[in-house]
Design a protein around this motif. Structure first.
Motif, mmCIF file in Angstrom:
data_model
loop_
_atom_site.group_PDB
_atom_site.id
_atom_site.type_symbol
_atom_site.label_atom_id
_atom_site.label_comp_id
_atom_site.label_asym_id
_atom_site.label_seq_id
_atom_site.Cartn_x
_atom_site.Cartn_y
_atom_site.Cartn_z
ATOM 1 N N VAL A 15 -32.755 -9.613 25.782
ATOM 2 C CA VAL A 15 -31.471 -8.941 26.005
ATOM 3 C C VAL A 15 -31.303 -8.746 27.498
ATOM 4 C CG1 VAL A 15 -30.165 -6.795 25.653
ATOM 5 C CG2 VAL A 15 -31.577 -7.699 23.794
ATOM 6 N N GLY A 16 -30.120 -9.053 28.031
ATOM 7 C CA GLY A 16 -29.864 -8.792 29.443
ATOM 8 C C GLY A 16 -28.854 -9.739 30.049
ATOM 9 N N ASP A 17 -28.672 -9.602 31.351
ATOM 10 C CA ASP A 17 -27.691 -10.368 32.110
ATOM 11 C C ASP A 17 -28.339 -11.620 32.696
ATOM 12 O OD1 ASP A 17 -25.325 -11.091 33.336
ATOM 13 O OD2 ASP A 17 -25.636 -9.778 35.075
ATOM 14 N N LEU A 23 -28.618 -11.349 23.431
ATOM 15 C CA LEU A 23 -27.512 -10.412 23.621
ATOM 16 C C LEU A 23 -27.223 -10.292 25.115
ATOM 17 C CD1 LEU A 23 -25.520 -8.294 22.520
ATOM 18 C CD2 LEU A 23 -27.377 -6.624 22.705
ATOM 19 N N PRO A 24 -26.204 -10.986 25.616
ATOM 20 C CA PRO A 24 -25.882 -10.872 27.035
ATOM 21 C C PRO A 24 -25.208 -9.533 27.338
ATOM 22 C CG PRO A 24 -24.436 -12.480 25.962
ATOM 23 C CD PRO A 24 -25.382 -11.975 24.930
ATOM 24 N N THR A 25 -25.783 -8.780 28.287
ATOM 25 C CA THR A 25 -25.222 -7.493 28.684
ATOM 26 C C THR A 25 -25.760 -7.116 30.057
ATOM 27 O OG1 THR A 25 -24.992 -5.148 28.134
ATOM 28 C CG2 THR A 25 -27.045 -6.213 27.473
ATOM 29 N N LYS A 26 -24.949 -6.383 30.804
ATOM 30 C CA LYS A 26 -25.375 -5.852 32.104
ATOM 31 C C LYS A 26 -25.971 -4.454 31.946
ATOM 32 C CE LYS A 26 -21.870 -8.456 34.565
ATOM 33 N NZ LYS A 26 -22.114 -9.043 35.829
ATOM 34 N N GLU A 27 -25.898 -3.904 30.746
ATOM 35 C CA GLU A 27 -26.331 -2.523 30.507
ATOM 36 C C GLU A 27 -27.841 -2.347 30.573
ATOM 37 O OE1 GLU A 27 -24.176 0.061 30.217
ATOM 38 O OE2 GLU A 27 -22.659 -1.449 30.658
ATOM 39 N N LEU A 28 -28.583 -3.312 30.009
ATOM 40 C CA LEU A 28 -30.037 -3.165 29.955
ATOM 41 C C LEU A 28 -30.679 -4.512 29.695
ATOM 42 C CD1 LEU A 28 -31.020 -3.208 26.682
ATOM 43 C CD2 LEU A 28 -29.768 -1.085 26.776
ATOM 44 N N GLU A 29 -32.000 -4.530 29.837
ATOM 45 C CA GLU A 29 -32.807 -5.703 29.511
ATOM 46 C C GLU A 29 -33.892 -5.274 28.537
ATOM 47 O OE1 GLU A 29 -34.454 -7.208 33.178
ATOM 48 O OE2 GLU A 29 -32.473 -7.640 34.006
ATOM 49 N N VAL A 30 -34.253 -6.163 27.623
ATOM 50 C CA VAL A 30 -35.329 -5.899 26.674
ATOM 51 C C VAL A 30 -36.199 -7.136 26.581
ATOM 52 C CG1 VAL A 30 -35.927 -5.321 24.285
ATOM 53 C CG2 VAL A 30 -33.863 -4.336 25.323
ATOM 54 N N PRO A 97 -30.240 -0.619 34.643
ATOM 55 C CA PRO A 97 -29.413 -1.662 34.061
ATOM 56 C C PRO A 97 -30.059 -3.035 34.234
ATOM 57 C CG PRO A 97 -28.573 -1.144 36.239
ATOM 58 C CD PRO A 97 -29.729 -0.203 35.962
ATOM 59 N N SER A 98 -29.379 -4.062 33.720
ATOM 60 C CA SER A 98 -29.837 -5.445 33.886
ATOM 61 C C SER A 98 -29.296 -5.947 35.228
ATOM 62 C CB SER A 98 -29.334 -6.333 32.753
ATOM 63 O OG SER A 98 -29.771 -7.657 32.946
ATOM 64 N N VAL A 99 -30.196 -6.113 36.199
ATOM 65 C CA VAL A 99 -29.808 -6.548 37.538
ATOM 66 C C VAL A 99 -30.679 -7.749 37.917
ATOM 67 C CG1 VAL A 99 -29.565 -5.880 39.957
ATOM 68 C CG2 VAL A 99 -29.198 -4.171 38.162
ATOM 69 N N PRO A 100 -30.164 -8.961 37.778
ATOM 70 C CA PRO A 100 -30.951 -10.139 38.159
ATOM 71 C C PRO A 100 -31.448 -10.011 39.612
ATOM 72 C CG PRO A 100 -28.987 -10.820 36.981
ATOM 73 C CD PRO A 100 -28.844 -9.341 37.254
ATOM 74 N N GLY A 101 -32.713 -10.336 39.823
ATOM 75 C CA GLY A 101 -33.299 -10.304 41.162
ATOM 76 C C GLY A 101 -33.786 -8.947 41.630
ATOM 77 N N ASP A 102 -33.717 -7.927 40.776
ATOM 78 C CA ASP A 102 -34.150 -6.574 41.159
ATOM 79 C C ASP A 102 -35.651 -6.391 40.919
ATOM 80 O OD1 ASP A 102 -33.911 -3.883 42.041
ATOM 81 O OD2 ASP A 102 -33.719 -3.196 39.965
ATOM 82 N N LYS A 103 -36.454 -7.283 41.494
ATOM 83 C CA LYS A 103 -37.907 -7.182 41.427
ATOM 84 C C LYS A 103 -38.441 -7.540 42.803
ATOM 85 C CE LYS A 103 -41.961 -8.693 38.816
ATOM 86 N NZ LYS A 103 -42.415 -9.436 37.644
ATOM 87 N N TYR A 104 -39.148 -6.590 43.421
ATOM 88 C CA TYR A 104 -39.598 -6.745 44.787
ATOM 89 C C TYR A 104 -41.114 -6.574 44.848
ATOM 90 C CZ TYR A 104 -34.659 -6.048 45.531
ATOM 91 O OH TYR A 104 -33.292 -6.167 45.480
ATOM 92 N N LEU A 105 -41.797 -7.590 45.374
ATOM 93 C CA LEU A 105 -43.253 -7.519 45.513
ATOM 94 C C LEU A 105 -43.596 -6.546 46.635
ATOM 95 C CD1 LEU A 105 -44.253 -11.266 45.089
ATOM 96 C CD2 LEU A 105 -44.210 -9.453 43.370
ATOM 97 N N ASP A 106 -44.646 -5.768 46.405
ATOM 98 C CA ASP A 106 -45.114 -4.819 47.415
ATOM 99 C C ASP A 106 -46.129 -5.465 48.327
ATOM 100 O OD1 ASP A 106 -43.495 -3.042 46.141
ATOM 101 O OD2 ASP A 106 -45.090 -1.853 45.266
#
Length: 106
Positions: A15-17, A23-30, A97-106
Motif C-alpha cells: 500500500v502506498g504512493d 492500494l495506491p494512496t498518499k496517506e500511508l504505506e504498508v 504519510p507515503s512520501v517516495p524518497g523519504d529515506k535518508y542514510l545516516d
C-alpha cells in the motif's frame, strides 16, 4: 475478487504512493517484510514519515535494542535506526504519510 502475490510487490510494500501497489494512496504505506537471520538494513531515518514496525515473528535489533516477536516499535520523523534480523523474522511496517524518497542514510 483479485489475488496478488507478496513476492510480486517491491520489498513487500503493498500500500502506498508507488508502483507496483495494491492500494495506491498518499496517506500511508504498508509492507509485510520477510528476513532471513543475518539480514540487515543500514541506519536511516525519515524526515517526514512516522514509522510503526510490528515484529510479527522472530527477533531483531533496532535502535540498539533486541526486539522480540509481539513488540511494536514506533519511530517519529528524524529518529534513526538500523535493522538486523537475529533469526528468521516477519515484520509488518506502516509509514505515514507515503512520501517516495523519504529515506535518508545516516
Amino acid at each position: 475478487m483479485q489475488t496478488h502475490r507478496l513476492e510480486d510487490m517491491k520489498g513487500g510494500w503493498i500500500v502506498g504512493d508507488f508502483n507496483p501497489t495494491i492500494l495506491p494512496t498518499k496517506e500511508l504505506e504498508v509492507a509485510i517484510k520477510t528476513y532471513a537471520a543475518g539480514d540487515k538494513e543500514p541506519k536511516h531515518h525519515h524526515k517526514i514519515a512516522e514509522e510503526i514496525t510490528v515484529i510479527a515473528s522472530g527477533k531483531v535489533v533496532m535502535c540498539d535494542q533486541v526486539i522480540e516477536a509481539g513488540t511494536i516499535v514506533q519511530l517519529e520523523p528524524g529518529e534513526s535506526t538500523a535493522f538486523e534480523a537475529l533469526e528468521p523474522t516477519i515484520t509488518v511496517v506502516v509509514k505515514r504519510p507515503s512520501v517516495p524518497g523519504d529515506k535518508y542514510l545516516d
